[in-house]
Design a protein around this motif. Structure first.
Motif, PDB file in Angstrom:
ATOM      1  N   UNK A 124       0.837  -1.197   0.000  1.00  0.00           N
ATOM      2  CA  UNK A 124       0.000   0.000   0.000  1.00  0.00           C
ATOM      3  C   UNK A 124       0.874   1.250   0.000  1.00  0.00           C
ATOM      4  N   UNK A 125       0.265   2.381  -0.270  1.00  0.00           N
ATOM      5  CA  UNK A 125       0.933   3.667  -0.154  1.00  0.00           C
ATOM      6  C   UNK A 125       0.025   4.628   0.596  1.00  0.00           C
ATOM      7  N   UNK A 126       0.633   5.552   1.321  1.00  0.00           N
ATOM      8  CA  UNK A 126      -0.114   6.550   2.069  1.00  0.00           C
ATOM      9  C   UNK A 126      -0.166   7.845   1.267  1.00  0.00           C
ATOM     10  N   UNK A 127      -1.381   8.337   1.056  1.00  0.00           N
ATOM     11  CA  UNK A 127      -1.602   9.574   0.305  1.00  0.00           C
ATOM     12  C   UNK A 127      -2.201  10.618   1.238  1.00  0.00           C
ATOM     13  N   UNK A 128      -1.614  11.808   1.251  1.00  0.00           N
ATOM     14  CA  UNK A 128      -2.047  12.902   2.125  1.00  0.00           C
ATOM     15  C   UNK A 128      -2.662  13.998   1.254  1.00  0.00           C
ATOM     16  N   UNK A 129      -3.910  14.360   1.560  1.00  0.00           N
ATOM     17  CA  UNK A 129      -4.620  15.404   0.805  1.00  0.00           C
ATOM     18  C   UNK A 129      -4.906  16.570   1.742  1.00  0.00           C
ATOM     19  N   UNK A 130      -4.516  17.768   1.328  1.00  0.00           N
ATOM     20  CA  UNK A 130      -4.728  18.970   2.141  1.00  0.00           C
ATOM     21  C   UNK A 130      -6.057  19.610   1.748  1.00  0.00           C
ATOM     22  N   UNK A 131      -6.955  19.763   2.721  1.00  0.00           N
ATOM     23  CA  UNK A 131      -8.270  20.355   2.471  1.00  0.00           C
ATOM     24  C   UNK A 131      -8.163  21.864   2.222  1.00  0.00           C
ATOM     25  N   UNK A 132      -9.069  22.439   1.442  1.00  0.00           N
ATOM     26  CA  UNK A 132      -9.163  23.905   1.386  1.00  0.00           C
ATOM     27  C   UNK A 132      -9.611  24.429   2.746  1.00  0.00           C
ATOM     28  N   UNK A 133      -9.172  25.592   3.087  1.00  0.00           N
ATOM     29  CA  UNK A 133      -9.574  26.201   4.369  1.00  0.00           C
ATOM     30  C   UNK A 133     -10.560  27.322   4.079  1.00  0.00           C
ATOM     31  N   UNK A 134     -11.819  27.111   4.486  1.00  0.00           N
ATOM     32  CA  UNK A 134     -12.870  28.086   4.222  1.00  0.00           C
ATOM     33  C   UNK A 134     -13.483  28.543   5.541  1.00  0.00           C
ATOM     34  N   UNK A 135     -13.653  29.834   5.711  1.00  0.00           N
ATOM     35  CA  UNK A 135     -14.133  30.354   6.999  1.00  0.00           C
ATOM     36  C   UNK A 135     -15.652  30.247   7.133  1.00  0.00           C
ATOM     37  N   UNK A 136     -16.093  30.347   8.390  1.00  0.00           N
ATOM     38  CA  UNK A 136     -17.521  30.446   8.679  1.00  0.00           C
ATOM     39  C   UNK A 136     -18.341  29.281   8.167  1.00  0.00           C
ATOM     40  N   UNK A 137     -19.568  29.589   7.753  1.00  0.00           N
ATOM     41  CA  UNK A 137     -20.511  28.559   7.322  1.00  0.00           C
ATOM     42  C   UNK A 137     -20.151  27.933   5.980  1.00  0.00           C
ATOM     43  N   UNK A 138     -19.153  28.480   5.287  1.00  0.00           N
ATOM     44  CA  UNK A 138     -18.755  27.934   3.978  1.00  0.00           C
ATOM     45  C   UNK A 138     -17.789  26.759   4.112  1.00  0.00           C
ATOM     46  N   UNK A 139     -17.476  26.353   5.347  1.00  0.00           N
ATOM     47  CA  UNK A 139     -16.441  25.328   5.530  1.00  0.00           C
ATOM     48  C   UNK A 139     -16.799  23.999   4.887  1.00  0.00           C
ATOM     49  N   UNK A 140     -18.094  23.694   4.726  1.00  0.00           N
ATOM     50  CA  UNK A 140     -18.491  22.401   4.158  1.00  0.00           C
ATOM     51  C   UNK A 140     -19.215  22.543   2.827  1.00  0.00           C
ATOM     52  N   UNK A 141     -19.040  23.683   2.164  1.00  0.00           N
ATOM     53  CA  UNK A 141     -19.772  23.960   0.929  1.00  0.00           C
ATOM     54  C   UNK A 141     -19.026  23.472  -0.310  1.00  0.00           C
ATOM     55  N   UNK A 142     -18.394  22.307  -0.216  1.00  0.00           N
ATOM     56  CA  UNK A 142     -17.658  21.756  -1.346  1.00  0.00           C
ATOM     57  C   UNK A 142     -17.436  20.267  -1.125  1.00  0.00           C
ATOM     58  N   UNK A 143     -17.000  19.600  -2.154  1.00  0.00           N
ATOM     59  CA  UNK A 143     -16.585  18.201  -2.088  1.00  0.00           C
ATOM     60  C   UNK A 143     -15.169  18.101  -2.645  1.00  0.00           C
ATOM     61  N   UNK A 144     -14.419  17.129  -2.145  1.00  0.00           N
ATOM     62  CA  UNK A 144     -13.087  16.850  -2.679  1.00  0.00           C
ATOM     63  C   UNK A 144     -13.162  15.563  -3.492  1.00  0.00           C
ATOM     64  N   UNK A 145     -12.651  15.618  -4.691  1.00  0.00           N
ATOM     65  CA  UNK A 145     -12.611  14.418  -5.541  1.00  0.00           C
ATOM     66  C   UNK A 145     -11.165  13.933  -5.652  1.00  0.00           C
ATOM     67  N   UNK A 146     -10.957  12.679  -5.290  1.00  0.00           N
ATOM     68  CA  UNK A 146      -9.647  12.040  -5.387  1.00  0.00           C
ATOM     69  C   UNK A 146      -9.694  11.072  -6.570  1.00  0.00           C
ATOM     70  N   UNK A 147      -8.791  11.255  -7.510  1.00  0.00           N
ATOM     71  CA  UNK A 147      -8.755  10.406  -8.695  1.00  0.00           C
ATOM     72  C   UNK A 147      -7.403   9.724  -8.844  1.00  0.00           C
ATOM     73  N   UNK A 148      -7.442   8.480  -9.310  1.00  0.00           N
ATOM     74  CA  UNK A 148      -6.192   7.754  -9.561  1.00  0.00           C
ATOM     75  C   UNK A 148      -6.480   6.592 -10.509  1.00  0.00           C
ATOM     76  N   UNK A 149      -5.401   6.003 -11.034  1.00  0.00           N
ATOM     77  CA  UNK A 149      -5.539   4.873 -11.948  1.00  0.00           C
ATOM     78  C   UNK A 149      -4.938   3.623 -11.327  1.00  0.00           C
ATOM     79  N   UNK A 150      -5.589   2.484 -11.617  1.00  0.00           N
ATOM     80  CA  UNK A 150      -5.168   1.192 -11.110  1.00  0.00           C
ATOM     81  C   UNK A 150      -5.291   0.143 -12.207  1.00  0.00           C
ATOM     82  N   UNK A 151      -4.493  -0.937 -12.131  1.00  0.00           N
ATOM     83  CA  UNK A 151      -4.772  -2.086 -12.990  1.00  0.00           C
ATOM     84  C   UNK A 151      -6.180  -2.588 -12.683  1.00  0.00           C
TER      85      UNK A 151
END
Length: 224
Positions: A124-151
């Motif tokens: 396995x490999x460890x992947x670290x993703x840094x979230x955007x930092x959004x203030x106030x009520x906008x902190x959860x107004x998005x989604x993060x998409x992680x994409x990669x390729x595998x056999x």
């Protein structure tokens, strides 16, 4: 094959930093988490919103020690070692263009709050993703998409944790908060949708059953 996985933003950013003024000082930071779940009921599918108030406490033994407690730590994912072209991007819930995020592959250093080294298991490999930092009520107004390729494979297995970040003196580490554990959590196994369509990661429950709220305290030690 192309894998596209989406992650809900559940953590409100909040940082407490400074220098201790006395020996044995306890530094405090209260972190807010919130997630929405699809649940099946007798009448059909419904939405369940759960929140959690996490009290993070850091005990510092020495006076004059610099510290920082950040509620919004990185997303940690343990992926197959052969995963390539790993990328992450954020998109507002209202749509718009994807914004590229910082991703660190094959991360081999770091620590968890339990004192354990942060290392992936064999194959396995460890992947670290840094979230955007959004203030106030906008902190959860998005989604993060992680994409990669595998056999091509019938199932993909991974481990995922949301974290908080702690630094104290010359040490720094992460505390897993979803799931609330001292390691990289449980193994998820899933079938990849056809044609590279994205699918949603199911956030571990923040409260028991159909409860809407939970509250818990985690006390950590400086230098562990």
């Amino acid at each position: 094959m192309l894998v596209r996985e989406r992650f809900e933003a559940i953590q409100g950013p909040h940082v407490v930093a400074g220098t201790t003024t006395r020996a044995g000082q306890v530094v405090r930071n209260d972190c807010t988490l919130s997630a929405v779940y699809n649940v099946r009921e007798a009448t059909g599918t419904a939405f369940l919103t759960q929140s959690q108030l996490l009290h993070v406490r850091l005990r510092v033994s020495r006076k004059g020690t610099a510290y920082e407690l950040e509620c919004l730590g990185p997303l940690l994912t343990e992926l197959p070692a052969e995963a390539s072209n790993v990328e992450a991007a954020a998109q507002d819930l209202s749509g718009g263009r994807l914004r590229t995020l910082s991703v660190r592959r094959h991360a081999s250093s770091g620590r968890l709050a339990s004192g354990r080294p942060l290392r992936p298991v064999a194959g396995k490999q460890l992947v670290v993703v840094v979230w955007p930092r959004r203030p106030g009520s906008a902190y959860d107004n998005y989604r993060v998409e992680l994409g990669f390729r595998l056999p091509k494979a019938p199932l993909v297995r991974e481990r995922v944790v949301y974290t908080t970040s702690i630094s104290c003196g010359g040490s720094s580490y992460l505390q897993a908060v979803a799931p609330f554990t001292n390691d990289l959590g449980f193994v998820n196994a899933y079938t990849v949708p056809e044609d590279g369509k994205p699918f949603d990661f199911i956030v571990p429950r923040l409260a028991t059953g159909i409860s809407s709220h939970s509250e818990t305290t985690r006390t950590l030690a400086c230098g562990r």
